[in-house]
Design a protein around this motif. Structure first.
Motif, PDB file in Angstrom:
ATOM      1  N   LYS A  17       0.810  -1.228   0.000  1.00  0.00           N
ATOM      2  CA  LYS A  17       0.000   0.000   0.000  1.00  0.00           C
ATOM      3  C   LYS A  17       0.840   1.274   0.000  1.00  0.00           C
ATOM      4  O   LYS A  17       0.568   2.180  -0.775  1.00  0.00           O
ATOM      5  N   THR A  35      -2.428   7.392   6.257  1.00  0.00           N
ATOM      6  CA  THR A  35      -3.148   7.511   7.538  1.00  0.00           C
ATOM      7  C   THR A  35      -2.480   6.688   8.635  1.00  0.00           C
ATOM      8  O   THR A  35      -2.604   7.015   9.810  1.00  0.00           O
ATOM      9  N   GLY A  36      -1.745   5.635   8.251  1.00  0.00           N
ATOM     10  CA  GLY A  36      -0.986   4.871   9.241  1.00  0.00           C
ATOM     11  C   GLY A  36       0.053   5.764   9.905  1.00  0.00           C
ATOM     12  O   GLY A  36       0.284   5.703  11.110  1.00  0.00           O
ATOM     13  N   ARG A  40       0.706   6.588  13.770  1.00  0.00           N
ATOM     14  CA  ARG A  40       2.071   6.426  14.276  1.00  0.00           C
ATOM     15  C   ARG A  40       2.543   7.709  14.963  1.00  0.00           C
ATOM     16  O   ARG A  40       3.244   7.665  15.976  1.00  0.00           O
ATOM     17  N   ARG A  91       8.750   4.988  12.347  1.00  0.00           N
ATOM     18  CA  ARG A  91       8.842   3.661  11.703  1.00  0.00           C
ATOM     19  C   ARG A  91       9.558   2.626  12.549  1.00  0.00           C
ATOM     20  O   ARG A  91       9.772   1.508  12.090  1.00  0.00           O
ATOM     21  N   THR A  99       1.577   1.902  18.206  1.00  0.00           N
ATOM     22  CA  THR A  99       0.546   2.401  17.282  1.00  0.00           C
ATOM     23  C   THR A  99      -0.653   1.463  17.223  1.00  0.00           C
ATOM     24  O   THR A  99      -1.801   1.911  17.195  1.00  0.00           O
ATOM     25  N   ALA A 100      -0.383   0.158  17.207  1.00  0.00           N
ATOM     26  CA  ALA A 100      -1.482  -0.804  17.145  1.00  0.00           C
ATOM     27  C   ALA A 100      -2.420  -0.582  18.334  1.00  0.00           C
ATOM     28  O   ALA A 100      -3.642  -0.708  18.216  1.00  0.00           O
ATOM     29  N   ALA A 103      -4.295   2.933  18.027  1.00  0.00           N
ATOM     30  CA  ALA A 103      -5.326   2.902  16.972  1.00  0.00           C
ATOM     31  C   ALA A 103      -6.637   2.275  17.445  1.00  0.00           C
ATOM     32  O   ALA A 103      -7.622   2.307  16.717  1.00  0.00           O
ATOM     33  N   ARG A 109      -9.252   7.683  17.171  1.00  0.00           N
ATOM     34  CA  ARG A 109      -9.838   7.358  15.858  1.00  0.00           C
ATOM     35  C   ARG A 109     -10.754   8.491  15.405  1.00  0.00           C
ATOM     36  O   ARG A 109     -10.753   8.878  14.240  1.00  0.00           O
ATOM     37  N   ASP A 131      -9.320   1.659   6.848  1.00  0.00           N
ATOM     38  CA  ASP A 131     -10.758   1.926   6.934  1.00  0.00           C
ATOM     39  C   ASP A 131     -11.166   3.108   6.062  1.00  0.00           C
ATOM     40  O   ASP A 131     -12.152   3.779   6.341  1.00  0.00           O
ATOM     41  N   ILE A 132     -10.396   3.387   5.011  1.00  0.00           N
ATOM     42  CA  ILE A 132     -10.678   4.581   4.203  1.00  0.00           C
ATOM     43  C   ILE A 132     -11.978   4.401   3.398  1.00  0.00           C
ATOM     44  O   ILE A 132     -12.873   5.240   3.444  1.00  0.00           O
ATOM     45  N   ASP A 184      -5.715  -6.206  13.668  1.00  0.00           N
ATOM     46  CA  ASP A 184      -6.365  -5.159  12.854  1.00  0.00           C
ATOM     47  C   ASP A 184      -7.773  -5.580  12.435  1.00  0.00           C
ATOM     48  O   ASP A 184      -8.673  -4.757  12.302  1.00  0.00           O
TER      49      ASP A 184
END
Ligand code: DC
Length: 227
Positions: A17, A35-36, A40, A91, A99-100, A103, A109, A131-132, A184
């Protein structure tokens, strides 16, 4: 003039992606919104400010004061948080784990959803995430869902890490990909989900160039339809 569209790219980690949305946005001369990287950035700030990740109120406050910008510099892209370049720091494996968790916080969110809508609503954007097409822009002009087998995604991640000089175990990397997918997909808030009207591209046996060509053609055809 052609309509500036909203292009959504969703899919699990390692499906290509990031590379593809960046390349597609450059080819279209659109803004790429990773968006990730936004989630982050929240995780990084929470870590720097020593915020307990279960403290929804503090995380909400952090998001209210937050400014995130995506800046293109030639072929590379920088993420600026409150004016500071955090492209590399967001990163690290440690920030990935945090981040997980971040989120899954409803206040985070919600704040990211508002920011993403503000950044994308006037079009000329490629948004990449989980989720876009389902939550952020359910009426996006083009929706892609990129997939590849967990084994192939784990192998790609393994090679990427090796190239960066990080020694890891292939089987363990594949397992980490599977664990992240499960987290996820299973979360109740905006889980990784394929929109009914998304175009699914399985990149397991395809090169990045082939997938990019296919995506570009689809977007251009859609642009012509809407003209
Ligand atoms: O795509 P990435 O690896 O940079 O995403 C980092 C984390 O953020 C990952 O755990 C999934 C989560 N994420 C999300 O929940 N919703 C998005 N739209 C994008 C990423």
């Amino acid at each position: 003039m052609n309509k500036k569209m909203i292009v959504a790219i969703d899919g699990p980690s390692g499906a290509g992606k990031s590379t593809l949305s960046k390349a597609l946005a450059q080819k279209l001369d659109y803004l790429n919104i990773d968006t990730g990287a936004m989630y982050r950035s929240v995780a990084l700030l929470a870590q720097q400010q020593d915020i307990d990740l279960h403290d929804g109120d503090k995380l909400k406050k952090l998001c209210i004061d937050l400014s995130i910008e995506f800046v293109r510099e030639g072929v590379s892209e920088r993420v600026l948080v409150n004016g500071v370049d955090v492209s590399a720091e967001i990163r690290t494996p440690e920030v990935s784990l945090l981040t997980a968790q971040v989120a899954t916080c409803p206040a985070v969110r919600d704040a990211m959803l508002q920011l993403q809508r503000e950044m994308g609503e006037s079009g000329g954007v490629v948004l990449e995430g989980r989720d876009i097409g389902t939550v952020v822009f359910p009426r996006a002009d083009v929706k892609f869902f990129l997939s590849a087998t967990a084994e192939e995604r784990g192998r790609r991640r393994y090679e990427e890490l090796l190239a960066r000089g990080v020694t890891v175990d292939l089987q363990q990397t594949i397992q980490e990909v599977e664990t992240r997918d499960a987290a996820d997909t299973a979360r109740s808030l905006a889980p990784l989900m394929q929109a009914d009207d998304a175009l699914v591209i399985d990149s397991t046996h395809l090169s990045i160039e082939d997938v990019l060509k296919e995506m570009f053609t689809i977007v251009k055809n859609r642009e012509a339809e809407l003209a």
